[in-house]
Every structure is written in structure tokens, then in C-alpha cells.
Design a protein around this motif. Structure first.
Motif, PDB file in Angstrom:
ATOM      1  N   HIS A  57       0.835  -1.202   0.000  1.00  0.00           N
ATOM      2  CA  HIS A  57       0.000   0.000   0.000  1.00  0.00           C
ATOM      3  C   HIS A  57       0.873   1.256   0.000  1.00  0.00           C
ATOM      4  CE1 HIS A  57      -2.833  -2.995   1.748  1.00  0.00           C
ATOM      5  NE2 HIS A  57      -3.624  -2.411   0.866  1.00  0.00           N
ATOM      6  N   ALA A  58       0.357   2.333  -0.546  1.00  0.00           N
ATOM      7  CA  ALA A  58       1.077   3.605  -0.577  1.00  0.00           C
ATOM      8  C   ALA A  58       1.372   4.094   0.840  1.00  0.00           C
ATOM      9  CB  ALA A  58       0.281   4.651  -1.353  1.00  0.00           C
ATOM     10  N   ARG A  59       0.462   3.837   1.776  1.00  0.00           N
ATOM     11  CA  ARG A  59       0.697   4.284   3.146  1.00  0.00           C
ATOM     12  C   ARG A  59       1.911   3.589   3.752  1.00  0.00           C
ATOM     13  NH1 ARG A  59      -2.399   0.280   3.791  1.00  0.00           N
ATOM     14  NH2 ARG A  59      -3.318  -0.759   5.535  1.00  0.00           N
ATOM     15  N   GLU A  60       2.158   2.318   3.361  1.00  0.00           N
ATOM     16  CA  GLU A  60       3.355   1.621   3.827  1.00  0.00           C
ATOM     17  C   GLU A  60       4.618   2.292   3.277  1.00  0.00           C
ATOM     18  OE1 GLU A  60       2.760  -2.994   4.033  1.00  0.00           O
ATOM     19  OE2 GLU A  60       1.583  -2.198   2.341  1.00  0.00           O
ATOM     20  N   LEU A  61       4.569   2.685   2.011  1.00  0.00           N
ATOM     21  CA  LEU A  61       5.703   3.401   1.417  1.00  0.00           C
ATOM     22  C   LEU A  61       5.955   4.702   2.164  1.00  0.00           C
ATOM     23  CD1 LEU A  61       5.118   3.073  -2.443  1.00  0.00           C
ATOM     24  CD2 LEU A  61       6.961   2.058  -1.106  1.00  0.00           C
ATOM     25  N   ALA A  62       4.897   5.438   2.445  1.00  0.00           N
ATOM     26  CA  ALA A  62       5.026   6.713   3.139  1.00  0.00           C
ATOM     27  C   ALA A  62       5.618   6.516   4.534  1.00  0.00           C
ATOM     28  CB  ALA A  62       3.668   7.408   3.225  1.00  0.00           C
ATOM     29  N   VAL A  86       2.663  -0.387 -11.072  1.00  0.00           N
ATOM     30  CA  VAL A  86       1.257  -0.605 -11.417  1.00  0.00           C
ATOM     31  C   VAL A  86       0.434  -0.596 -10.139  1.00  0.00           C
ATOM     32  CG1 VAL A  86       1.458  -3.138 -11.341  1.00  0.00           C
ATOM     33  CG2 VAL A  86      -0.305  -2.083 -12.740  1.00  0.00           C
ATOM     34  N   ARG A  87      -0.803  -0.093 -10.261  1.00  0.00           N
ATOM     35  CA  ARG A  87      -1.766  -0.136  -9.151  1.00  0.00           C
ATOM     36  C   ARG A  87      -2.768  -1.245  -9.455  1.00  0.00           C
ATOM     37  NH1 ARG A  87      -2.214   5.898  -9.686  1.00  0.00           N
ATOM     38  NH2 ARG A  87      -1.210   6.747  -7.847  1.00  0.00           N
ATOM     39  N   ARG A  88      -3.082  -2.015  -8.407  1.00  0.00           N
ATOM     40  CA  ARG A  88      -4.139  -3.030  -8.556  1.00  0.00           C
ATOM     41  C   ARG A  88      -5.021  -2.982  -7.312  1.00  0.00           C
ATOM     42  NH1 ARG A  88       0.269  -7.183 -10.387  1.00  0.00           N
ATOM     43  NH2 ARG A  88       1.469  -6.897  -8.533  1.00  0.00           N
ATOM     44  N   ALA A  89      -6.247  -3.373  -7.503  1.00  0.00           N
ATOM     45  CA  ALA A  89      -7.174  -3.399  -6.363  1.00  0.00           C
ATOM     46  C   ALA A  89      -6.689  -4.430  -5.344  1.00  0.00           C
ATOM     47  CB  ALA A  89      -8.578  -3.753  -6.842  1.00  0.00           C
ATOM     48  N   ALA A  92      -8.245  -7.889  -0.481  1.00  0.00           N
ATOM     49  CA  ALA A  92      -8.771  -7.889   0.878  1.00  0.00           C
ATOM     50  C   ALA A  92      -9.606  -6.648   1.168  1.00  0.00           C
ATOM     51  CB  ALA A  92      -7.623  -7.991   1.883  1.00  0.00           C
ATOM     52  N   ASP A  93      -9.401  -5.577   0.406  1.00  0.00           N
ATOM     53  CA  ASP A  93     -10.126  -4.328   0.609  1.00  0.00           C
ATOM     54  C   ASP A  93     -10.200  -3.619  -0.735  1.00  0.00           C
ATOM     55  OD1 ASP A  93     -11.156  -1.852   1.254  1.00  0.00           O
ATOM     56  OD2 ASP A  93      -9.626  -1.360   2.753  1.00  0.00           O
ATOM     57  N   ARG A  94     -11.275  -3.815  -1.443  1.00  0.00           N
ATOM     58  CA  ARG A  94     -11.415  -3.289  -2.809  1.00  0.00           C
ATOM     59  C   ARG A  94     -11.326  -1.766  -2.890  1.00  0.00           C
ATOM     60  NH1 ARG A  94     -10.136  -6.614  -6.669  1.00  0.00           N
ATOM     61  NH2 ARG A  94     -11.482  -8.389  -6.920  1.00  0.00           N
ATOM     62  N   ARG A  95     -11.445  -1.076  -1.742  1.00  0.00           N
ATOM     63  CA  ARG A  95     -11.320   0.389  -1.749  1.00  0.00           C
ATOM     64  C   ARG A  95      -9.863   0.817  -1.824  1.00  0.00           C
ATOM     65  NH1 ARG A  95     -13.890   1.331   3.814  1.00  0.00           N
ATOM     66  NH2 ARG A  95     -12.627  -0.511   4.051  1.00  0.00           N
ATOM     67  N   ALA A  96      -8.950  -0.085  -1.502  1.00  0.00           N
ATOM     68  CA  ALA A  96      -7.523   0.235  -1.456  1.00  0.00           C
ATOM     69  C   ALA A  96      -6.806  -0.339  -2.673  1.00  0.00           C
ATOM     70  CB  ALA A  96      -6.910  -0.330  -0.185  1.00  0.00           C
ATOM     71  N   ASN A  97      -5.689   0.266  -3.007  1.00  0.00           N
ATOM     72  CA  ASN A  97      -4.849  -0.215  -4.096  1.00  0.00           C
ATOM     73  C   ASN A  97      -3.539  -0.763  -3.554  1.00  0.00           C
ATOM     74  OD1 ASN A  97      -6.328   0.441  -6.505  1.00  0.00           O
ATOM     75  ND2 ASN A  97      -5.935   2.597  -6.038  1.00  0.00           N
ATOM     76  N   LEU A  98      -3.053  -1.772  -4.240  1.00  0.00           N
ATOM     77  CA  LEU A  98      -1.717  -2.286  -3.971  1.00  0.00           C
ATOM     78  C   LEU A  98      -0.812  -1.813  -5.096  1.00  0.00           C
ATOM     79  CD1 LEU A  98      -2.637  -5.920  -2.927  1.00  0.00           C
ATOM     80  CD2 LEU A  98      -1.650  -4.154  -1.461  1.00  0.00           C
ATOM     81  N   LEU A  99       0.432  -1.534  -4.771  1.00  0.00           N
ATOM     82  CA  LEU A  99       1.399  -1.062  -5.751  1.00  0.00           C
ATOM     83  C   LEU A  99       2.458  -2.131  -5.949  1.00  0.00           C
ATOM     84  CD1 LEU A  99       1.841   2.378  -4.052  1.00  0.00           C
ATOM     85  CD2 LEU A  99       0.526   1.934  -6.129  1.00  0.00           C
ATOM     86  N   ALA A 100       2.869  -2.301  -7.169  1.00  0.00           N
ATOM     87  CA  ALA A 100       3.921  -3.272  -7.474  1.00  0.00           C
ATOM     88  C   ALA A 100       4.772  -2.744  -8.616  1.00  0.00           C
ATOM     89  CB  ALA A 100       3.304  -4.625  -7.846  1.00  0.00           C
ATOM     90  N   LEU A 101       6.023  -3.170  -8.645  1.00  0.00           N
ATOM     91  CA  LEU A 101       6.906  -2.809  -9.743  1.00  0.00           C
ATOM     92  C   LEU A 101       6.525  -3.578 -10.994  1.00  0.00           C
ATOM     93  CD1 LEU A 101      10.430  -2.858  -8.047  1.00  0.00           C
ATOM     94  CD2 LEU A 101       9.065  -0.874  -8.657  1.00  0.00           C
TER      95      LEU A 101
END
Length: 188
Positions: A57-62, A86-89, A92-101
Motif C-alpha cells: 500500500h502507498a501508506r506503507e511506502l510513506a 502498477v496499481r491493482r485493487a 482484501a479491501d477493494r477500496r484500497a490499491n496495492l502497488l507493485a513494480l
């Protein structure tokens, strides 16, 4: 008095280090403009935090970078726009995005690590392995202790960057690279 004199010299050396890191970043951008200034560090953190199959999650990066989420969001938008992430849903929580290289992001990161590694190898060519190891350990301890002092001043407890005396923080203790490389990469 002696302590303040020693600390005064350290302040000057830190200013020198800040200037050198800025010069390194500017040289990198001039020689390798493919990944804009400031984005290499985010690529590295994304690689460190993100499960290759899932992401983070972006919050983890921050939190890991000690940056405001809005700052990380802008950088992530740039990485996604350039095809480096890339961002993907989040399943576990469709409101949040996961980020991956992406593969392009991994290639850019590999190239950046090679560039910085070559620079460090050249800079430290006259050092013996014991000196490099001692410097890396001292720099890691210094980074952790400064983070701890900052946390105490601001009343933060249990932050991602805090560690006990002599223990490298998560930002400087990345396996597979020398402590000097990790410190240089954390500064980007």
C-alpha cells in the motif's frame, strides 16, 4: 566544550555529505534521465516492501520513507504514468490499491543499483574491506541514533525508522547490499 567542538566538526561533515548526496543525485539525473530525481528511492522502497506477487500500500511506502502520504502519492502517480509501477485493487479491501513494480520498473531499479554500486566501488577503491565494513556499521548506527533522537524530540514511539542504539533502522538495513550502498540509496 570538547564535545561541542567535536559536534561542530560533525555538523560540517554532515553538511559536506548532504552536498555530496545532492551532487550524486544531480549527476545521476544528468547521466540517466529515464527515472526522474526522487523516484529511484521510491522504486527501491517498493521493491523492499512489496511482495512481488501482491505489492504494498502507498501508506506503507510513506511510513517507511518517513514522508507525507500526499508526497508519496504524487511520486507513485509518476511511476505508474511512466510504466515503472502498477496499481491493482487490494483483494482484501477493494477500496484500497496495492502497488507493485513492473518489469520496466525492475529494470530501472537494477540499472540504478548498478550505477550507484559502481560509484561506491570507485569511491571506496582505496579502502580495505574492514574500513568499508566499519564505516557502514558506524553510519548505520548513526542513522538509527539520529532517528531515535528525532523520535524522542517529537514524542514518536515505535516508528518504522526507530531502532535501538547501534541497530540499523529498516531504512538502512536492507539485505544483499553493503551498508554504504543502503545509506546512499536511502538518501535518494
Amino acid at each position: 566544550m570538547e564535545t561541542s567542538v567535536r559536534h561542530g566538526e560533525l555538523v560540517h561533515r554532515l553538511r559536506d555529505l548532504t552536498r555530496i548526496v545532492r551532487a550524486i543525485r544531480q549527476r545521476r539525473v544528468a547521466e540517466r534521465p529515464g527515472v526522474p530525481l526522487g523516484m529511484v528511492g521510491t522504486l527501491m522502497r517498493l521493491d523492499e516492501l512489496g511482495d512481488r506477487a501482491v505489492g504494498c500500500h502507498a501508506r506503507e511506502l510513506a511510513e517507511h520513507a518517513g514522508l507525507d502520504p500526499s508526497t508519496v502519492s504524487r511520486v507513485v502517480t509518476g511511476l505508474v504514468t511512466q510504466g515503472l509501477a502498477v496499481r491493482r485493487a487490494d483483494p482484501a479491501d477493494r477500496r484500497a490499491n496495492l502497488l507493485a513494480l513492473t518489469d520496466a520498473g525492475r529494470a530501472a531499479l537494477d540499472e540504478a543499483r548498478t550505477w550507484y554500486g559502481d560509484l561506491l566501488a570507485d569511491a571506496l577503491a582505496g579502502w580495505n574491506p574492514t574500513e568499508v565494513e566499519a564505516f557502514g556499521a558506524a553510519l548505520g548506527r548513526f542513522a538509527a541514533d539520529i532517528q531515535g533522537a528525532l523520535d524522542r524530540v517529537t514524542g514518536v514511539t515505535g516508528s518504522a525508522g526507530s531502532a535501538g542504539a547501534g541497530e540499523p533502522s529498516a531504512r538502512t538495513a536492507v539485505s544483499g547490499r553493503t551498508e554504504s550502498q543502503n545509506t546512499l540509496e536511502a538518501a535518494r
